[in-house]
Motif scaffolding. Sequence first.
Motif, PDB file in Angstrom:
ATOM      1  N   GLN A  85      -3.455   4.520   2.110  1.00  0.00           N
ATOM      2  CA  GLN A  85      -4.381   3.625   1.418  1.00  0.00           C
ATOM      3  C   GLN A  85      -4.960   2.544   2.334  1.00  0.00           C
ATOM      4  OE1 GLN A  85      -2.028   2.277  -1.949  1.00  0.00           O
ATOM      5  NE2 GLN A  85      -3.061   3.690  -3.344  1.00  0.00           N
ATOM      6  N   GLU A  86      -4.085   1.936   3.135  1.00  0.00           N
ATOM      7  CA  GLU A  86      -4.559   0.823   3.960  1.00  0.00           C
ATOM      8  C   GLU A  86      -5.625   1.291   4.950  1.00  0.00           C
ATOM      9  OE1 GLU A  86      -1.488  -1.300   6.065  1.00  0.00           O
ATOM     10  OE2 GLU A  86      -2.692  -3.137   5.962  1.00  0.00           O
ATOM     11  N   CYS A 105      -8.273   3.468  -2.987  1.00  0.00           N
ATOM     12  CA  CYS A 105      -8.877   3.511  -1.647  1.00  0.00           C
ATOM     13  C   CYS A 105     -10.337   3.056  -1.660  1.00  0.00           C
ATOM     14  CB  CYS A 105      -8.798   4.914  -1.058  1.00  0.00           C
ATOM     15  SG  CYS A 105      -7.123   5.477  -0.768  1.00  0.00           S
ATOM     16  N   TYR A 106     -11.017   3.232  -2.789  1.00  0.00           N
ATOM     17  CA  TYR A 106     -12.393   2.723  -2.847  1.00  0.00           C
ATOM     18  C   TYR A 106     -12.554   1.560  -3.825  1.00  0.00           C
ATOM     19  CZ  TYR A 106     -12.645   6.138  -6.731  1.00  0.00           C
ATOM     20  OH  TYR A 106     -12.410   6.865  -7.860  1.00  0.00           O
ATOM     21  N   VAL A 120     -11.103  11.182   2.529  1.00  0.00           N
ATOM     22  CA  VAL A 120      -9.744  10.875   2.102  1.00  0.00           C
ATOM     23  C   VAL A 120      -9.168  12.087   1.376  1.00  0.00           C
ATOM     24  CG1 VAL A 120      -8.316   9.356   0.673  1.00  0.00           C
ATOM     25  CG2 VAL A 120     -10.330   8.439   1.855  1.00  0.00           C
ATOM     26  N   THR A 149      -2.632  12.194   4.084  1.00  0.00           N
ATOM     27  CA  THR A 149      -1.253  11.706   4.062  1.00  0.00           C
ATOM     28  C   THR A 149      -0.239  12.817   4.148  1.00  0.00           C
ATOM     29  OG1 THR A 149      -1.289  11.809   1.684  1.00  0.00           O
ATOM     30  CG2 THR A 149      -1.761   9.687   2.689  1.00  0.00           C
ATOM     31  N   PHE A 185       0.839  -1.187   0.000  1.00  0.00           N
ATOM     32  CA  PHE A 185       0.000   0.000   0.000  1.00  0.00           C
ATOM     33  C   PHE A 185       0.870   1.231   0.000  1.00  0.00           C
ATOM     34  CE2 PHE A 185      -3.250  -2.862   1.874  1.00  0.00           C
ATOM     35  CZ  PHE A 185      -4.249  -2.597   0.951  1.00  0.00           C
ATOM     36  N   ALA A 218      -7.636   3.866   4.606  1.00  0.00           N
ATOM     37  CA  ALA A 218      -8.875   4.183   3.888  1.00  0.00           C
ATOM     38  C   ALA A 218      -9.617   2.900   3.516  1.00  0.00           C
ATOM     39  CB  ALA A 218      -8.566   5.009   2.645  1.00  0.00           C
ATOM     40  N   VAL A 219      -8.873   1.912   3.044  1.00  0.00           N
ATOM     41  CA  VAL A 219      -9.489   0.644   2.650  1.00  0.00           C
ATOM     42  C   VAL A 219     -10.140  -0.009   3.859  1.00  0.00           C
ATOM     43  CG1 VAL A 219      -8.974  -1.723   1.884  1.00  0.00           C
ATOM     44  CG2 VAL A 219      -7.957   0.227   0.678  1.00  0.00           C
ATOM     45  N   VAL A 260      -8.508  10.368   6.544  1.00  0.00           N
ATOM     46  CA  VAL A 260      -7.233   9.886   6.042  1.00  0.00           C
ATOM     47  C   VAL A 260      -6.553  11.020   5.284  1.00  0.00           C
ATOM     48  CG1 VAL A 260      -6.088   8.164   4.610  1.00  0.00           C
ATOM     49  CG2 VAL A 260      -8.203   7.581   5.819  1.00  0.00           C
ATOM     50  N   VAL A 318     -13.629  11.933  -1.441  1.00  0.00           N
ATOM     51  CA  VAL A 318     -12.245  11.812  -1.875  1.00  0.00           C
ATOM     52  C   VAL A 318     -11.826  13.090  -2.589  1.00  0.00           C
ATOM     53  CG1 VAL A 318     -10.700  10.543  -3.406  1.00  0.00           C
ATOM     54  CG2 VAL A 318     -12.507   9.321  -2.193  1.00  0.00           C
ATOM     55  N   LYS A 332      -5.591   7.656  -4.899  1.00  0.00           N
ATOM     56  CA  LYS A 332      -6.855   7.735  -4.164  1.00  0.00           C
ATOM     57  C   LYS A 332      -7.881   6.737  -4.685  1.00  0.00           C
ATOM     58  CE  LYS A 332      -7.225  12.220  -4.778  1.00  0.00           C
ATOM     59  NZ  LYS A 332      -5.847  12.486  -5.240  1.00  0.00           N
TER      60      LYS A 332
END
Length: 541
Positions: free
Chosen positions: A33-34, A59-60, A48, A210, A29, A36-37, A208, A184, A56
Motif C-alpha cells: 500500500q505505501e 492505494c488510490y 497495482v 505483493t 499500511f 502504491a500511495v 506494485v 488496479v 487495493k
Amino acid sequence: MEVRARQLAVGRRRAAREALRRVFGFEDFRPGQEEAVSAALRDRDALVVMPTGSGKSLCYQLPALMRDDLTVVVSPLVALMHDQVRALRELAPGVVEVVNSQRGGGANAEAVARAVHGDVRLLYVAPERFGSVGFASRIRDARVGLFVVDEAHCVSQWGHDFRPDYLCLAAAARGVGASAVVGVTATATPRVAADIVLALGLRDPARVTTGFDRPNLTFSVVRCGGWLDKRRRVAAALGCVDALPAIVYTGTRAAAEELSFRLAGALGLGAGEGVVCYHAGLDPGARARAQERFMSGKARVMVATNAFGLGIDKPDVRTVCHASVPASLEAYYQEAGRAGRDGRPARCLLFAEPRDKGLHVFFIQRSRVSDAALEGVAERLKWAGLDGRYDVPVADLAAGVGFDGSHRGGARTESSSEDDVVRAIIGHLAAARVLEPEPAPADRVAGRVVEGWDRRALALCREAARDAERERWRGYRAVWEYVEGSRCRREVLLAHFGDRAAGKPAVACCDVCAPAGSPAERDPGLCSGGSGPRAPRLRAA
Ligand code: ADP
Ligand code: MG
C-alpha cells in the motif's frame, strides 16, 4: 538536489501515515500500500496487482484524499461502486461523488458540476460514461489528477472478463488531462499484466505486486465419480466442524438451484433460510435477499454461479467449494480467494469429475470463431448506425451471427458463451483496427467503424482469433494440470501468477502435501486438520 528529493519523500511518507490514521483509522499500511500511495502522490503511473481483500482501494483513496485535485475512479460494477462510495462518505464527508446510469440525470449533472468546481476529491464513474461526448468534455474542465481503473484486467483480451469498451479508457484518461493513470487488479498473470500496461497506455509505471500467497488457505482437489458423488462429498465437506459459512460455486444456474436444495436437506439448514441460492437468472429482489441473508450471517451456505462474488467483502467465509472445474486458474483463484479474508484458517475445495474436462473441450471448440462469424459482425456493425458509429445489444449480434437460442441449451452458464464470443470478435476487429470500441453498458457494444473490411483486415482478425483460442487451450491445460497433477497445489497456483511460495503456510498446505494418513489425504472432501466430520447431522444429500 538529491537531499531535497529525499526530504520531500520522507515528508510525503510521514503525511501519508498521518492521513492513514486520521482518515481511515488504520495503524499501519498493509504490504504494497505505501508504495502504491507514494507513486500516486508523485503523479507516477502505476499498476497495482494485489490479491482480493488485501486493500487495493486504499492505494488510490488515500492519495486522492491527500491531493487537492480530482481523482476519477472507473469501476465496472455499479453495486460495487455504491458500496465503496457509501463507506467512503462516512470517512470523508462531502468530497465523494458518483456518476452512473442508476442515478437520475439531474443528480449526475450536479455531481459533475461539483467536481468541475473543485469541491470533489473522488468521482466514481461507470466506464460507459466516457462514451458520452458531453460527459467527457465536462470532465475536461475539472482538474483531474489520478485516473484510476479498477478491475483493470477487463482491458486484457487474455483476462477472463474481457470488455472491449475498456480499450478506450487510455484515450479517456488522456482526454481529461489526467496527470497519472493507475490500473488496479487482483488477477493478472504476467501476460495479462503486460497487456494492461499496453492497453491503458501506462508510462514507465510503478509496479506494485505483493505476491499472491494466502498462507491461511488450504487447497484440495476432490476427485469424484459423477454428479451424485459430488453432491454427497460437498455435503460431507460442509458438515465438518468449522466449515461454515461457506460458498459453493456451480457451473450452471440449474446446478446452483438443485445443489442449494439438496444441501439444505443434507445439512438440515432449510432451503432459502440457512442455505441460499444466487445466480443471474433470479430476479433482483431474490438475489438481494439471498445476498443479504448470507452477508448478515442468517444463511450459512451460499450456493451460486460466478455471478456472485465480485466485490463481496465477507471476511469469515471458512470454505469455498467449486462443484465444477472453472475454465481458468485465474477464475478459480479469484473465487477461491474469497475464503478466509479474516486471516483465519479456511479451505478451498475443488470437486472434479471426468465429465468436467469434456465440457471444457466442448466450450472451447464451440467458441471457435469462423470467418463467417467475423465477417457477420463486421458487416452488422458497419450498417448498424449513421456515420460509422454503432451502439447495439450484444445479444442482437450473437443472434445475427447464428448463435440463436438453441445453442444456449438448458444448462445456462453465466456469461453466456455466445456473448463472450461476440466480445472476443469485437476485440479481434479492434486489434485489426477495423473498429474503435467505445464505452458501453455491460450488455451492449458501442464504437466507431474506422476502416474498410478487406482481406488484410480479415487476415489480422483470423490471427487474433487463433491467438485467443491458443490462450483458451493454455487456460484449459493450466487448470487441468492443477486438477490432475501431483505437484503441491499452492505451488502450481502461485507459479501460474509468476510468484513463488514464501515459506510454509500457516495451515495444512494442500491435499498433495498433507502427510500420509491424515484425514485430508484419505478423503479431502471430508475434513482437514484434526477436526472430524460431524457425520451424525448429515442426511443423504
Ligand atoms: P481489495 O479491493 O483488494 O479486494 P479492499 O480495498 O476492499 O480490498 O479492502 C479489504 C478490506 O481491508 C477493507 O475492509 C479495508 O477497510 C481493509 N483494509 C485496507 N487497508 C487496510 C489497512 N492498512 N489496515 C487495516 N485494514 C485495511
Ligand atoms: Mg477492490
